[in-house]
Design a protein around this motif. Structure first.
Motif, PDB file in Angstrom:
ATOM      1  N   GLY A 122      39.555  50.510  27.222  1.00  0.00           N
ATOM      2  CA  GLY A 122      39.314  52.138  26.929  1.00  0.00           C
ATOM      3  C   GLY A 122      38.190  52.797  27.678  1.00  0.00           C
ATOM      4  N   LYS A 136      38.993  52.310  33.046  1.00  0.00           N
ATOM      5  CA  LYS A 136      39.222  51.352  34.405  1.00  0.00           C
ATOM      6  C   LYS A 136      40.676  51.819  35.004  1.00  0.00           C
ATOM      7  CE  LYS A 136      38.934  47.430  31.955  1.00  0.00           C
ATOM      8  NZ  LYS A 136      38.685  47.865  30.820  1.00  0.00           N
ATOM      9  N   SER A 137      41.662  51.728  34.113  1.00  0.00           N
ATOM     10  CA  SER A 137      43.028  52.196  34.752  1.00  0.00           C
ATOM     11  C   SER A 137      43.040  53.512  35.248  1.00  0.00           C
ATOM     12  CB  SER A 137      44.197  51.979  33.491  1.00  0.00           C
ATOM     13  OG  SER A 137      44.100  50.494  32.969  1.00  0.00           O
ATOM     14  N   THR A 138      42.410  54.390  34.605  1.00  0.00           N
ATOM     15  CA  THR A 138      42.311  55.859  35.079  1.00  0.00           C
ATOM     16  C   THR A 138      41.912  55.762  36.457  1.00  0.00           C
ATOM     17  OG1 THR A 138      41.951  56.577  32.840  1.00  0.00           O
ATOM     18  CG2 THR A 138      41.095  58.059  34.591  1.00  0.00           C
TER      19      THR A 138
HETATM   20  P1  ADP Z   1      40.973  51.046  30.334  1.00  0.00           P
HETATM   21  O1  ADP Z   1      41.815  50.902  31.494  1.00  0.00           O
HETATM   22  O2  ADP Z   1      39.605  50.643  30.774  1.00  0.00           O
HETATM   23  O3  ADP Z   1      41.203  50.544  29.129  1.00  0.00           O
HETATM   24  P2  ADP Z   1      41.881  53.884  30.302  1.00  0.00           P
HETATM   25  O4  ADP Z   1      41.778  54.393  31.624  1.00  0.00           O
HETATM   26  O5  ADP Z   1      43.451  53.247  29.954  1.00  0.00           O
HETATM   27  O6  ADP Z   1      40.929  52.688  30.019  1.00  0.00           O
HETATM   28  O7  ADP Z   1      41.707  54.667  29.103  1.00  0.00           O
HETATM   29  C1  ADP Z   1      40.241  55.492  29.163  1.00  0.00           C
HETATM   30  C2  ADP Z   1      40.262  56.668  28.057  1.00  0.00           C
HETATM   31  O8  ADP Z   1      41.384  57.586  28.402  1.00  0.00           O
HETATM   32  C3  ADP Z   1      40.866  56.131  26.834  1.00  0.00           C
HETATM   33  O9  ADP Z   1      40.160  56.650  25.767  1.00  0.00           O
HETATM   34  C4  ADP Z   1      42.394  56.364  26.475  1.00  0.00           C
HETATM   35  O10 ADP Z   1      42.787  56.640  25.392  1.00  0.00           O
HETATM   36  C5  ADP Z   1      42.268  57.745  27.632  1.00  0.00           C
HETATM   37  N1  ADP Z   1      43.494  57.829  27.998  1.00  0.00           N
HETATM   38  C6  ADP Z   1      44.054  57.377  29.106  1.00  0.00           C
HETATM   39  N2  ADP Z   1      45.289  57.623  29.753  1.00  0.00           N
HETATM   40  C7  ADP Z   1      45.349  58.812  29.063  1.00  0.00           C
HETATM   41  C8  ADP Z   1      46.419  60.005  29.091  1.00  0.00           C
HETATM   42  N3  ADP Z   1      47.513  59.678  29.886  1.00  0.00           N
HETATM   43  N4  ADP Z   1      46.163  60.932  28.263  1.00  0.00           N
HETATM   44  C9  ADP Z   1      45.247  61.099  27.574  1.00  0.00           C
HETATM   45  N5  ADP Z   1      44.193  60.112  27.178  1.00  0.00           N
HETATM   46  C10 ADP Z   1      44.539  59.027  27.862  1.00  0.00           C
END
Ligand code: ADP
Ligand code: ADP
Length: 202
Positions: A43, A46-48
């Motif tokens: 959360g 990272k994926s973002t």
């Molecule tokens: P990680 O890859 O480190 O687990 P993410 O990048 O998936 O983290 O998520 C970072 C934050 O953004 C989290 O709070 C997640 O809930 C939020 N988030 C990720 N993708 C979306 C989306 N498409 N819409 C809304 N919130 C998102």
């Protein structure tokens, strides 16, 4: 030599129940031949970050330069290996390896030989004509990696590439892949929540 410049990247998601600041002011340079592991809890964004670098989503702020060119949308400079291997179950291993090139209309004799060679390097020659379900988890991840490598991206993005594997396999594969990437001079950014997955020993 700089391959990637991540400049002041921020991303805020707007949803029905408000907004989420996923990442804020990230700056990072990656040089040619570097393998960078980014470790952080689930959360933390990272994926973002990887999706932005891959050009799959647009950041709220900042820019990404790859070889000094600003990226706009998906591009062939970046190869993205996803968390799950996403192999096509009805295609053979070599057909899976060649799929990226096939989409780009670049399959030829030379690339086929190259695919065979990569399968050999990763110890998968004998599985060339097998189907994904005949392979172990670790072997499947290696196929997914080869499929990303064969299109020769300038930057390889790895999103928790080993998380589906059991602990022992994870350690072995992380080391093995790290060593091969290093030897071939690849540039990679890997993200994971698990420090034991961070590519080490290189
Ligand atoms: P990680 O890859 O480190 O687990 P993410 O990048 O998936 O983290 O998520 C970072 C934050 O953004 C989290 O709070 C997640 O809930 C939020 N988030 C990720 N993708 C979306 C989306 N498409 N819409 C809304 N919130 C998102
Ligand atoms: P990995 O670290 O790749 O997960 P495994 O412990 O699953 O490795 O496999 C070790 C070896 O056993 C492989 O190199 C392969 O030769 C063989 N093997 C594993 N799974 C299969 C299978 N389903 N069919 C045939 N051979 C296999």
């Amino acid at each position: 030599k700089k391959i990637v410049e991540i400049k002041n990247i921020s991303m805020t998601y707007h949803t029905l129940d408000g907004e989420t600041k996923a990442i804020k002011d990230i700056n990072l340079n990656i040089n040619k031949g570097e393998i960078v592991s980014l470790v952080g809890p689930s959360g933390c964004g990272k994926s973002t970050l990887l999706s932005i670098i891959a050009g799959l989503i647009e950041p709220t702020k900042g820019e990404i330069l790859i070889k000094e060119k600003k990226i706009k949308g998906p591009n062939k400079e970046v190869g993205y290996m996803f968390q799950r291997d996403h192999l096509f179950e009805w295609r053979t291993i070599i057909e899976n390896v060649l799929i990226g090139l096939e989409i780009q209309g670049r399959v030829n004799e030379k690339q086929y030989k190259n695919a065979e060679n990569l399968l050999d390097i990763y110890g998968l020659s004998e599985f060339k004509e097998s189907f994904p379900r005949q392979l172990s988890g670790g072997m499947r991840q290696r196929v997914a990696l080869i499929r990303t490598l064969i299109v020769e991206p300038d930057l390889l993005l790895l999103d928790e590439p080993f998380s589906a594997l059991d602990y022992q396999t994870r350690l072995a594969i992380a080391d093995e892949i790290g060593i091969i990437l290093k030897k071939e001079g690849k540039t990679a950014l890997m993200v994971t929540h698990d420090i034991s997955e961070a590519i080490s020993n290189i």
